[in-house]
Design a protein around this motif. Sequence first.
Motif, short mmCIF file in Angstrom:
data_model
loop_
_atom_site.label_atom_id
_atom_site.label_comp_id
_atom_site.label_asym_id
_atom_site.label_seq_id
_atom_site.Cartn_x
_atom_site.Cartn_y
_atom_site.Cartn_z
N SER A 89 -44.60 -32.96 -80.71
CA SER A 89 -44.34 -31.62 -80.13
C SER A 89 -43.77 -31.99 -78.87
O SER A 89 -43.98 -33.01 -78.11
N THR A 90 -43.46 -30.89 -77.91
CA THR A 90 -43.03 -30.89 -76.77
C THR A 90 -44.02 -31.54 -75.61
O THR A 90 -45.09 -30.86 -75.75
N PRO A 91 -43.80 -32.37 -74.88
CA PRO A 91 -44.56 -32.74 -73.85
C PRO A 91 -44.93 -31.54 -72.86
O PRO A 91 -43.81 -30.90 -72.49
N ALA A 92 -45.86 -31.44 -72.24
CA ALA A 92 -46.27 -30.59 -71.28
C ALA A 92 -45.45 -30.65 -70.34
O ALA A 92 -45.31 -31.96 -69.88
N VAL A 93 -45.33 -29.54 -69.31
CA VAL A 93 -44.51 -29.56 -68.29
C VAL A 93 -45.42 -28.72 -67.04
O VAL A 93 -45.89 -27.71 -67.44
N GLU A 94 -45.86 -29.39 -65.95
CA GLU A 94 -46.18 -28.52 -64.75
C GLU A 94 -45.33 -27.95 -64.17
O GLU A 94 -44.18 -28.46 -63.61
N GLY A 95 -45.45 -26.68 -64.14
CA GLY A 95 -44.43 -25.60 -63.49
C GLY A 95 -45.03 -24.45 -63.35
O GLY A 95 -46.10 -24.20 -63.42
N VAL A 96 -44.37 -23.48 -63.05
CA VAL A 96 -44.80 -22.00 -62.74
C VAL A 96 -44.51 -21.16 -63.76
O VAL A 96 -43.23 -20.77 -64.18
N THR A 200 -62.60 -19.34 -63.92
CA THR A 200 -62.49 -20.36 -64.67
C THR A 200 -61.08 -20.26 -65.43
O THR A 200 -60.17 -19.20 -65.23
N PHE A 201 -60.75 -21.29 -66.32
CA PHE A 201 -59.44 -21.16 -67.08
C PHE A 201 -59.42 -19.79 -67.63
O PHE A 201 -58.51 -19.40 -68.04
N GLU A 202 -60.50 -19.29 -68.46
CA GLU A 202 -60.52 -18.22 -69.39
C GLU A 202 -60.21 -17.12 -68.79
O GLU A 202 -59.53 -16.04 -69.22
N ASP A 203 -60.31 -16.82 -67.13
CA ASP A 203 -59.99 -15.83 -66.38
C ASP A 203 -58.32 -15.82 -66.14
O ASP A 203 -57.93 -14.75 -65.89
N GLN A 204 -57.67 -17.01 -66.26
CA GLN A 204 -56.38 -17.09 -65.63
C GLN A 204 -55.28 -16.37 -66.41
O GLN A 204 -54.39 -15.62 -66.06
N GLY A 205 -55.44 -16.47 -67.86
CA GLY A 205 -54.19 -15.81 -68.70
C GLY A 205 -54.45 -14.15 -68.54
O GLY A 205 -53.45 -13.62 -68.36
N PRO A 206 -55.60 -13.72 -68.65
CA PRO A 206 -55.75 -12.17 -68.60
C PRO A 206 -55.27 -11.81 -67.16
O PRO A 206 -54.53 -10.80 -67.13
N ALA A 207 -55.48 -12.51 -66.22
CA ALA A 207 -55.22 -12.17 -64.95
C ALA A 207 -53.55 -12.28 -64.93
O ALA A 207 -52.71 -11.13 -64.09
N LEU A 208 -52.91 -13.15 -65.46
CA LEU A 208 -51.51 -13.23 -65.23
C LEU A 208 -50.84 -11.96 -66.04
O LEU A 208 -50.03 -11.38 -65.47
N LEU A 209 -51.33 -11.83 -67.42
CA LEU A 209 -50.85 -10.84 -68.24
C LEU A 209 -51.05 -9.48 -67.53
O LEU A 209 -50.28 -8.59 -67.71
N ALA A 210 -52.05 -9.25 -66.79
CA ALA A 210 -52.38 -8.00 -66.27
C ALA A 210 -51.71 -7.73 -65.04
O ALA A 210 -51.76 -6.53 -64.49
N GLY A 211 -50.94 -8.76 -64.45
CA GLY A 211 -50.48 -8.58 -63.25
C GLY A 211 -51.34 -8.58 -62.03
O GLY A 211 -51.05 -8.05 -60.84
N GLU A 212 -52.59 -8.86 -62.23
CA GLU A 212 -53.52 -9.16 -61.23
C GLU A 212 -53.13 -10.41 -60.08
O GLU A 212 -53.41 -10.41 -59.19
N ALA A 213 -52.28 -11.26 -60.71
CA ALA A 213 -51.56 -12.16 -59.78
C ALA A 213 -50.34 -12.39 -60.43
O ALA A 213 -49.99 -12.06 -61.56
N ALA A 214 -49.32 -12.97 -59.58
CA ALA A 214 -48.09 -13.01 -59.83
C ALA A 214 -47.65 -14.35 -60.71
O ALA A 214 -46.76 -14.43 -61.34
N MET A 215 -48.36 -15.24 -60.23
CA MET A 215 -47.78 -16.79 -60.56
C MET A 215 -48.94 -17.97 -60.86
O MET A 215 -49.92 -17.36 -60.01
N THR A 216 -48.84 -18.56 -61.63
CA THR A 216 -49.72 -19.70 -61.47
C THR A 216 -49.09 -21.06 -62.03
O THR A 216 -47.97 -21.02 -62.74
N VAL A 217 -49.45 -22.10 -61.26
CA VAL A 217 -48.87 -23.33 -61.71
C VAL A 217 -49.70 -24.03 -62.74
O VAL A 217 -50.87 -24.35 -62.70
N GLN A 218 -49.02 -24.16 -63.87
CA GLN A 218 -49.82 -24.72 -65.17
C GLN A 218 -49.03 -25.52 -66.16
O GLN A 218 -47.83 -25.85 -65.80
N VAL A 219 -49.70 -25.91 -67.36
CA VAL A 219 -49.19 -26.67 -68.23
C VAL A 219 -49.16 -25.89 -69.55
O VAL A 219 -49.55 -24.71 -69.78
N ASN A 220 -48.29 -26.30 -70.57
CA ASN A 220 -48.16 -25.93 -71.57
C ASN A 220 -49.46 -25.31 -72.41
O ASN A 220 -49.48 -24.32 -73.11
#
Length: 374
Positions: A89-96, A200-220
């Motif tokens: 599978s595709t190697p993860a990429v650190e990006g925005v 925590t990590f569990e907070d990150q996805g919901p925050a980005l989806l809800a527009g509580e933050a605009a960006m995050t640097v993450q991997v796959n």
Amino acid sequence: MEGFEELTGAEIDVQTIPDPYEQSVQTRVATGDKPDLAFWQPTASQLTALNASQNLQSLEGAPWLDAYDPALRDITGILDDTRYAALISTPAVEGVYYNKEVFAEAGITETPENWDEFLQTARDLKAAGVTPFFDFGGGTPWATQWWVQVQLADAATDGLWDRVNAGEEKFTDPTILGAIEGYNDLIEEGLFNENLRTATFEDQGPALLAGEAAMTVQVNSFFGQLQSLADTEELDEKIGFFPISPSGNVGTFIPDQANAVVAFTTGDAEREAATRQLLSYWLGDGYPAFVEAQSTVSLQSDVPSPAGVPQALLDVSASLGDSVGSMQALAIVNPDLYLNLGDMIQGTQTPQQVAETTQSQFEELAGAIGASGF
């Protein structure tokens, strides 16, 4: 792998290895209880940890190699000029990862094309009342290190990790220390979520989806969290991806254990041959069904990715061709940079202390594997 069982009459026994996975596998190998195949991070340091030349089959000349996208064929899985791991599978990429709707509402129509533009975008968003970045320092802050490593992409292209591996450059020297300080400066500037220390990590996805933050640097793996929260249609509407580096849009790749498998030498020629036969099926006739079932990006030029793969993941894969290796991919050993950065977030280490602690850990680990000069 039902197709392989039907074709050959073989039975595949899938075993779950308890966490901590890497240590559990290494313990089994050390006692002679080797599996035939195992998922494994295909980096030089992790292949070294398995003593690849003694414990793993060489996959040089495998019939499925020419099927890979040429940009991915030799990106990882090789130690001392010998291929020991097969990418599945595709190697993860650190990006925005970013929220397209938040960008649009703030009047941002183009994604940043270098680090300076990236920071200017963040400052523009903050001025518009938007939290630019989401990160987490609570629990295990494993994503903190991506912020440092993407700043090192240009230096990595110029041989940074070769110099670090040879003891010619240190974490305390200006390049890596400067990236650590740069990350700390962004935190002190107030560009991150207010609950950075406790999130925590569990907070990150919901925050980005809800527009509580605009960006995050993450991997796959972060996108896997997003896929558990929204369907492909919503993700395509809301979530985009772009790689980032100091001078441009160069991604930093970091293959993980879910991206590749290794085949062990068991001393049983029949078992070893069967293992190679399974790999040939998996990455041959069985590969189209595999990517369809996993709804994942295809690594092979002649096998299309399934229709349901979100566009952001396709963009991640497209960035791999001109990406550069991360610390995990290129360093001979990997110190606990992320834990030290977590301490920095909590205020118990300064950037200088993070660099010093990480350098000390690097030297200790390098010495333990007998690396020259350590």
